[in-house]
Design a protein around this motif. Structure first.
Motif, mmCIF file in Angstrom:
data_model
loop_
_atom_site.group_PDB
_atom_site.id
_atom_site.type_symbol
_atom_site.label_atom_id
_atom_site.label_comp_id
_atom_site.label_asym_id
_atom_site.label_seq_id
_atom_site.Cartn_x
_atom_site.Cartn_y
_atom_site.Cartn_z
ATOM 1 N N LEU A 194 0.840 -1.198 0.000
ATOM 2 C CA LEU A 194 0.000 0.000 0.000
ATOM 3 C C LEU A 194 0.876 1.249 0.000
ATOM 4 C CD1 LEU A 194 -2.683 -1.233 2.518
ATOM 5 C CD2 LEU A 194 -3.037 -0.754 0.098
ATOM 6 N N ARG A 294 -11.359 -3.775 10.016
ATOM 7 C CA ARG A 294 -11.643 -3.240 8.689
ATOM 8 C C ARG A 294 -11.068 -4.186 7.636
ATOM 9 N NH1 ARG A 294 -11.258 2.317 6.655
ATOM 10 N NH2 ARG A 294 -10.081 3.108 8.397
ATOM 11 N N ALA B 85 -3.383 -3.743 -4.211
ATOM 12 C CA ALA B 85 -3.013 -2.782 -3.175
ATOM 13 C C ALA B 85 -3.842 -1.507 -3.272
ATOM 14 C CB ALA B 85 -1.506 -2.459 -3.243
ATOM 15 N N LEU B 86 -5.141 -1.659 -3.456
ATOM 16 C CA LEU B 86 -6.017 -0.485 -3.411
ATOM 17 C C LEU B 86 -6.052 0.032 -1.980
ATOM 18 C CD1 LEU B 86 -8.986 -1.729 -5.620
ATOM 19 C CD2 LEU B 86 -7.170 -0.137 -6.253
ATOM 20 N N PHE B 87 -6.166 1.375 -1.831
ATOM 21 C CA PHE B 87 -6.200 1.932 -0.480
ATOM 22 C C PHE B 87 -7.574 1.651 0.124
ATOM 23 C CE2 PHE B 87 -3.331 5.063 -2.729
ATOM 24 C CZ PHE B 87 -2.184 4.394 -2.350
ATOM 25 N N PRO B 88 -7.640 0.815 1.174
ATOM 26 C CA PRO B 88 -8.960 0.404 1.680
ATOM 27 C C PRO B 88 -9.696 1.528 2.393
ATOM 28 C CG PRO B 88 -7.220 -0.504 3.046
ATOM 29 C CD PRO B 88 -6.540 0.184 1.899
ATOM 30 N N HIS B 89 -8.974 2.606 2.760
ATOM 31 C CA HIS B 89 -9.636 3.691 3.486
ATOM 32 C C HIS B 89 -10.099 4.799 2.542
ATOM 33 C CE1 HIS B 89 -5.512 4.775 2.913
ATOM 34 N NE2 HIS B 89 -5.690 5.988 3.363
ATOM 35 N N LYS B 90 -9.974 4.587 1.240
ATOM 36 C CA LYS B 90 -10.397 5.600 0.276
ATOM 37 C C LYS B 90 -11.381 4.966 -0.705
ATOM 38 C CE LYS B 90 -5.935 8.012 0.439
ATOM 39 N NZ LYS B 90 -6.329 9.333 0.913
ATOM 40 N N ASN B 132 -13.753 -1.775 -0.921
ATOM 41 C CA ASN B 132 -13.819 -3.085 -0.261
ATOM 42 C C ASN B 132 -14.987 -3.927 -0.757
ATOM 43 O OD1 ASN B 132 -11.605 -2.504 1.605
ATOM 44 N ND2 ASN B 132 -13.029 -0.992 2.395
#
Lengths: 593, 360
Positions: A194, A294, B85-90, B132
């Protein structure tokens, strides 16, 4: 493989949803004893506190709290409680976060030892830690004594004990491991890709940290912060011994009001206010802990960690490790060292003030020998060796009680996590953890001193209090390993021809046996070191080790001081070995409370 | 030299050699596939090109200028990770916008570009979606959109279809090729799947154990594998040990399944061409009998005769395993043909210059 995983999951889900409908009688039976215990020794005492507080005023339920809040002295106490907890939390994060990064992303020799050591610091009895910092930086401590001796000073040059710094340093000493573990563990499973993705997309180090890493870590950091805050908010021994009388938090105030002034109604009101605060904080913590799940693509550490190769990294890491070692080890070494060193006073003029120029007088075991002698010939005075025997006795009873009550509860929890009964009772078991020790002690005083439950004179009172404190830890160390024995493992064994007794011997016992050992060690260590509740309910003629240390360390005189350190050293070794046993034998990580 | 030059890259991990002198070029607008078994160093090579790892030796150049010392975020490359690797918080918009935000583009321009790229990858209107909740194929497209949005001068794709199931993968390969061609994107595509590599790439770099085994067009690689490893990796497994005999008379190769006549063009099209021809007599070599270049011919005189061990139906082709002098060989035939039965003795004929390849 994926497809198999999916089918397994769906099978499990249908199985559990079937079980959901029928909360079995067996499950209820398992819960019976633990719940009765909690009802009698947790909820009943808390209810009594409530009653005592409200009985004080006829002018309504809120009135006692309003009165307390109206007093400026109390507002100072409340303000200082929050202030020291906030400062401690901030400092703990400042020290802990670089370490969490180091632990999360790098492999280096001695890492697990360092981790275990920081964990041992977390569970050392407060009195030991207070004595250790006193032995290092107190007026008669190693640093001051050496400086006075070298420079010929008549007064200790460093004023450390009875300052805010002492409180803060001890709190950082205690809680750094929370940040290291909670944040470090989470970070170590965070996919480094990430961060790399952000870099490839044009983000430099700082923007990567700010836009990607920190937001992803934020639930872990926040829950570490809240947990640290709760612990420092209800900290007792550190404030009492290292802070001294001029620092007063809610916790010490409850103690003073109870023990010195015997103003039980006011103590009860203070306890209520404190309970409300910790309850609110615990709810925040639980919410955050849930957010930790999460849906992140968490990776095994083999993918995320690397060795320290570049020299710059090595130097920075080395400096940090040195700092951490100094923080944890120097006070403990000072304690052990000071407990076997004699400093002779070349006291001339200032002897009256209790100081004098100390001279190194070599090694001695005098303080240890003195532990066995009752010089005062006093009835209420138990020689320290007797306190060791008393503590061991209490600890053994605590272990027995905690295992007897904790095993059925853990068993019930492990049997079926999805059951409504279990899901509602699980957080209930953790409540004693969020309740301050002094409040628990106060509850025992106000609730268990009259019929139907008059335990004032019972030798069981202290083991019961200790069991209450140890209960959450026992459950948390038993449940994962009980849970890890899935029915499939047992089925596999019996398909291969193992009889039920052989299944128990070869499957259940080896897995649960270690967990029981860990739980027992937890209960034992906690009982040996417990101070907050014990300080309120211990009978003067039967003091435990921490009580004896507190008495000795608050009395003037070199011999008392020396004995306090000797006794602290003994307690440090006992609890240290207990924690080593826990680190050695545990299967799942019990850091997940 | 326009485009990317990889010059003699070496990399060690704790004394284990991961890369041993990798060199090749990628021209602008060219798609190069790096093909190799897992663990051959492909991903390490990408990390070095991206600047995430430093090479122990060698250099990466862009348009002839060395990139040594240029940190990852200033290289202007894109890298699409295997598990995205996508940003999970965006959300999807913020993921795709991330690279643009790093260039401090005005928000209005960012919106326009994100919309454009999402349309390009076939996900119009996905801006507000939570990453997600995306399916595997959607996540793959978002990851592609995120890598493409800042107009990288080079896009690297690290097994971008590796975690998807087969039918989805086959569909996405063609989509991916169209998208890359449409934007004339210079790209390096890393994969262990030869079908993906052949379908996408202008050129293929075949890697093995940290070094380059062969570079060429997909056709070159498949029809003229340069080594035993290359042949095996491509699934060409009829390999026999042989010896060159009678070079100055009527030359042939002696193998365990019999003698095979040797012609000059067989030598010229193989690694033997570099050798001094006069010294080849009696030399030990490896012989590949291509599985797709033989016929079953019961009438003419047999070149190879064997007993059928089994036949395996594979859709458009059928694989027949026969045993010749205790050596099992496998051949592919169109499944429309009538196939021999198990236990039958059959005759195989082939044109040596087409069916035989020689390796050192």
């Amino acid at each position: 493989m994926d497809r198999n995983g999916v089918t397994l999951k769906t099978i499990n889900r249908t199985a559990t949803s079937n079980r959901l409908r029928a909360p079995s009688i067996k499950l209820l039976l398992l819960w019976l004893a633990p719940l009765a215990f909690l009802a009698l020794f947790y909820f009943f005492p808390l209810g009594s506190i409530l009653q005592v507080s409200f009985a004080r005023s006829e002018s309504g339920l809120i009135a006692p709290i309003q009165q307390a809040l109206a007093s400026p002295a109390f507002r100072d106490v409340l303000w200082f409680t929050f202030w020291q907890a906030s400062l401690s939390t901030f400092l703990t994060l400042a020290i802990g976060l670089p370490g969490a990064y180091l632990f999360a992303r790098y492999q280096f020799p001695g890492k697990s030892t360092l981790r275990a050591m920081s964990g041992i610091a977390f569970v050392l009895p407060t009195l030991v830690v207070a004595a250790a910092f006193n032995a290092l930086l107190g007026p008669q401590g190693l640093v001051n004594a050496s400086l006075m001796s070298v420079f010929g000073l008549e007064q200790p040059p460093i004023m450390f004990t009875h300052t805010l710094y002492a409180i803060l340093l001890a709190h950082v000493f205690y809680n750094t491991t929370i940040v290291l573990r909670l944040v470090g563990d989470f970070w170590s499973h965070l996919d480094p890709k990430l961060g790399q993705a952000a870099q490839v997309l044009g983000a430099n180090r700082w923007r990567t940290l700010w836009h990607v890493t920190l937001p992803l870590l934020s639930p872990a950091i926040a829950s570490a912060a809240v947990l640290t805050f709760i612990f420092t908010f209800t900290s007792f021994g550190v404030i009492l011994v290292l802070g001294g009388p001029q620092f007063s938090t809610l916790e010490t105030e409850i103690y003073y009001q109870t023990v010195s002034l015997f103003n039980l109604p006011l103590a009860a009101t203070l306890a209520l206010i404190q309970l409300a605060c910790t309850l609110a904080l615990t709810i925040v913590y639980t919410r955050l802990a849930n957010r930790l799940s999460r849906p992140l693509n968490l990776r095994p550490v083999e993918f995320t960690q690397r060795r320290l190769t570049a020299w710059r990294q090595r130097i920075l890491a080395g400096a940090y490790i040195l700092l951490l070692l100094m923080l944890i080890l120097t006070p403990l070494f000072a304690l052990a060292f000071r407990s076997v060193s004699r400093f002779e006073r070349t006291s001339t003029t200032t002897a009256r003030q209790g100081y004098g120029r100390p001279e190194w007088g070599g090694f001695t075991l005098d303080y240890y020998r003195e532990l066995n002698i009752n010089r005062r010939e006093s009835l209420f005075y138990a020689p320290p060796t007797t306190t060791i025997a008393i503590s061991l006795l209490y600890a053994s009873v605590t272990v027995a009680l905690a295992l007897l009550l904790g095993t059925p509860a853990a068993w019930a929890l492990a049997r079926n996590r999805e059951s409504i009964l279990n899901r509602s009772l699980d957080p209930l078991l953790m409540l004693p953890l969020g309740t301050s020790a002094v409040t628990l002690g106060l509850g025992f005083i106000v609730a268990l001193d009259r019929p139907p439950l008059d335990l004032r004179a019972s030798p069981l009172l202290i083991p019961l209090a200790h069991t209450l404190v140890a209960f959450p830890f026992v459950i948390r160390s038993l449940t994962p390993s009980l849970h890890s024995i899935s029915p499939r493992v047992r089925q596999a064994a019996s398909v291969m021809g193992a009889s039920p007794s052989k299944v128990f011997r070869h499957i259940d016992l080896p897995l649960v046996g270690r967990a029981l050992l860990v739980a027992a060690a937890f209960a034992f260590t906690i009982s040996m070191g417990e101070f907050g509740a014990t300080a309120l309910i211990a009978r003067p003629e039967y003091p435990t080790i921490p009580i004896a240390i507190y008495r000795l360390i608050t009395r003037p005189g070199m011999m008392n001081y020396g004995q306090a350190l000797a006794l602290s050293t003994i307690l440090m070794l006992v609890t240290g070995f207990g924690m080593l046993a826990i680190e050695r034998f545990r299967i799942a990580d019990v850091g997940e409370f | 030299m326009p485009g990317l030059s990889i010059i003699n890259i070496h990399k060690y991990f704790a004394k284990i050699r991961a890369l041993a002198g990798i060199s090749f070029n990628v021209q602008t607008s060219e798609i190069v596939a790096v093909l190799g078994p897992s663990g051959c160093g492909k991903s390490t090579l990408l990390n070095i090109i991206a600047g995430l790892e430093l090479p122990d030796q060698g250099d990466i150049e862009w348009d002839g200028k060395s990139l040594a010392g240029v940190p990852t975020h200033q290289r202007g490359f894109g890298l699409m990770f295997q598990d995205f690797a996508l940003f999970p918080h965006k959300d999807v918009f913020e993921n795709v916008a991330f690279g643009l935000r790093m260039t401090n583009l005005p928000l209005e321009d960012i919106r326009v570009r994100v919309k454009e790229v999402l349309e390009l990858v076939g996900l119009p209107g996905f801006e507000a979606r939570d990453v997600n909740t995306l399916s595997g194929g959607e996540a793959q497209r978002v990851a592609l959109a995120r890598s493409l949005s800042p107009h990288p001068r080079l896009l690297m794709l690290d097994e971008p279809l590796g975690s998807l199931d087969r039918s989805l993968r086959e569909r996405l390969v063609f989509d991916l090729r169209d998208i890359l061609n449409h934007s004339q994107q210079t790209a390096i595509y890393v994969t262990h799947d030869q079908e993906e590599a052949f379908a996408l790439a202008d050129r293929v770099v075949l890697m093995n154990a940290g070094h380059v085994e062969q570079i060429g067009s997909p056709q070159d690689i498949y029809h003229r594998p340069a080594s035993v490893f290359a042949a095996r990796f491509l699934g060409l497994n009829n390999l026999l040990a042989g010896k060159i005999c009678n070079l100055h008379g009527e030359p042939f190769i002696s193998t365990s399944i019999g003698e095979i006549p040797l012609t000059l063009d067989m030598i010229e099209h193989s690694a033997l061409a570099k050798q001094d021809i006069s010294k080849l007599d009696g030399k030990d070599i490896m012989v590949l009998l291509r599985p797709d270049a033989v016929q079953i011919n019961q009438n003419s005189n047999c070149q190879v005769k064997g007993r059928v061990l089994e036949t395996t139906f594979r859709g458009s082709t059928c694989q027949v395993a026969i045993q010749v002098n205790h050596v099992p060989l496998r051949f592919d035939f169109p499944s429309s043909e009538e196939l021999p039965h198990k236990g039958e003795i059959i005759c195989i004929t082939f044109t040596p210059s087409r069916a035989i390849q020689l390796f050192l």
